[in-house]
Write an enzyme that holds these catalytic residues in place. Structure first.
Site, PDB file in Angstrom:
ATOM      1  N   GLU A  42       0.829  -1.206   0.000  1.00  0.00           N
ATOM      2  CA  GLU A  42       0.000   0.000   0.000  1.00  0.00           C
ATOM      3  C   GLU A  42       0.863   1.256   0.000  1.00  0.00           C
ATOM      4  O   GLU A  42       0.692   2.142  -0.812  1.00  0.00           O
ATOM      5  CB  GLU A  42      -0.920  -0.008   1.232  1.00  0.00           C
ATOM      6  CG  GLU A  42      -1.894   1.148   1.307  1.00  0.00           C
ATOM      7  CD  GLU A  42      -2.978   1.082   0.250  1.00  0.00           C
ATOM      8  OE1 GLU A  42      -3.556   2.147  -0.053  1.00  0.00           O
ATOM      9  OE2 GLU A  42      -3.246  -0.017  -0.271  1.00  0.00           O
TER      10      GLU A  42
ATOM     11  N   LYS B 145      17.565   6.749  12.556  1.00  0.00           N
ATOM     12  CA  LYS B 145      17.614   7.216  13.939  1.00  0.00           C
ATOM     13  C   LYS B 145      18.540   8.428  14.055  1.00  0.00           C
ATOM     14  O   LYS B 145      19.583   8.484  13.406  1.00  0.00           O
ATOM     15  CB  LYS B 145      18.129   6.087  14.839  1.00  0.00           C
ATOM     16  CG  LYS B 145      17.518   6.025  16.216  1.00  0.00           C
ATOM     17  CD  LYS B 145      17.962   4.758  16.922  1.00  0.00           C
ATOM     18  CE  LYS B 145      17.248   4.564  18.242  1.00  0.00           C
ATOM     19  NZ  LYS B 145      15.806   4.366  18.109  1.00  0.00           N
TER      20      LYS B 145
ATOM     21  N   GLU C 298      16.111  -2.520   9.803  1.00  0.00           N
ATOM     22  CA  GLU C 298      14.924  -3.146  10.392  1.00  0.00           C
ATOM     23  C   GLU C 298      13.745  -2.924   9.454  1.00  0.00           C
ATOM     24  O   GLU C 298      13.473  -1.786   9.051  1.00  0.00           O
ATOM     25  CB  GLU C 298      14.614  -2.555  11.766  1.00  0.00           C
ATOM     26  CG  GLU C 298      13.399  -3.204  12.419  1.00  0.00           C
ATOM     27  CD  GLU C 298      12.982  -2.524  13.706  1.00  0.00           C
ATOM     28  OE1 GLU C 298      12.781  -3.231  14.709  1.00  0.00           O
ATOM     29  OE2 GLU C 298      12.844  -1.280  13.715  1.00  0.00           O
TER      30      GLU C 298
END
Length: 218
Positions: free
Chosen positions: A49, A56, A150
């Site tokens: 989608e 970070k 990640e």
């Protein structure tokens, strides 16, 4: 004064190091966009989608090293932190989450280091998502670096719930009242039921329109 100078030096080193993580995210984003467009063109169904990403911030990285009892040493980041770079993939259906995971696994230059399936086994608060720690090669002018990213894969319903849950935790400084926690757990179950019902409708449409295959197995 020496501490301030040292901190500035660490920050400058860290900012330069974060460029490599930025490049890794861009590599992964390109891969995902190609898979999205190709799947939509061939199967008339896009399992992605939308995609977001983040790197970070230096102060957040140093704080996390401190919380782990580690010194502000740039060389420790790669080994001890998995979430310096992150990509979040939002999918229409639960089956799409696993479909995108499998497509990533088939990429010969994407190494899946760890998997945490919070869809099959939700967290106690109801959080659901599929987490991957992947390693992506980044080709620099003088070397190749394999960089950890990640990846969070979740449905629209999972993302809606997780976003609001995060806002509530921030509002209450991680001390959510017990009645709020119960309500969050209840709404997580509702979101899971919504995913199941939408998945069922999706399969029904596929069965009634077999000429428009979405690449589902079987």
């Amino acid at each position: 004064m020496t501490d301030v100078v040292d901190d500035l030096g660490v920050f400058r080193q860290l900012e330069r190091r974060l460029l490599v993580y930025k490049f890794a995210v861009e590599e992964l984003m390109t891969k995902l966009r190609i898979l999205s467009e190709e799947f939509d063109s061939v199967h008339q169904h896009d399992p992605i989608e939308h995609i977001t990403n983040r790197i970070k911030k230096p102060d957040g990285i140093l704080e996390k090293l401190r919380r782990k009892g580690l010194p502000a040493d740039i060389s420790l980041i790669d080994e001890h932190l998995d979430d310096v770079a992150g990509v979040r993939v939002i999918c229409p259906f639960v089956s799409d989450v696993y479909r995108v995971e499998q497509m990533l696994r088939r990429q010969h230059d994407v190494e899946i280091m760890r998997t945490k399936d919070y869809i099959a086994s939700p967290k106690p608060n109801g959080y659901r998502s599929l987490h991957l720690i992947v390693r992506i090669p980044v080709f620099l002018s003088d070397r190749v670096e394999n960089v950890k990213v990640e990846v969070q894969l979740r449905t629209i319903a999972m993302d809606f719930w997780a976003t609001l849950e995060h806002k509530l935790f921030y509002k209450y400084d991680d001390q959510i009242p017990s009645d709020f926690a119960d309500e969050l757990s209840s709404t997580a179950a509702i979101a899971a039921q919504l995913d199941e019902r939408m998945e069922s409708l999706h399969r029904r449409v596929h069965l009634e329109n077999p000429s428009q295959t979405d690449g589902s197995p079987g």
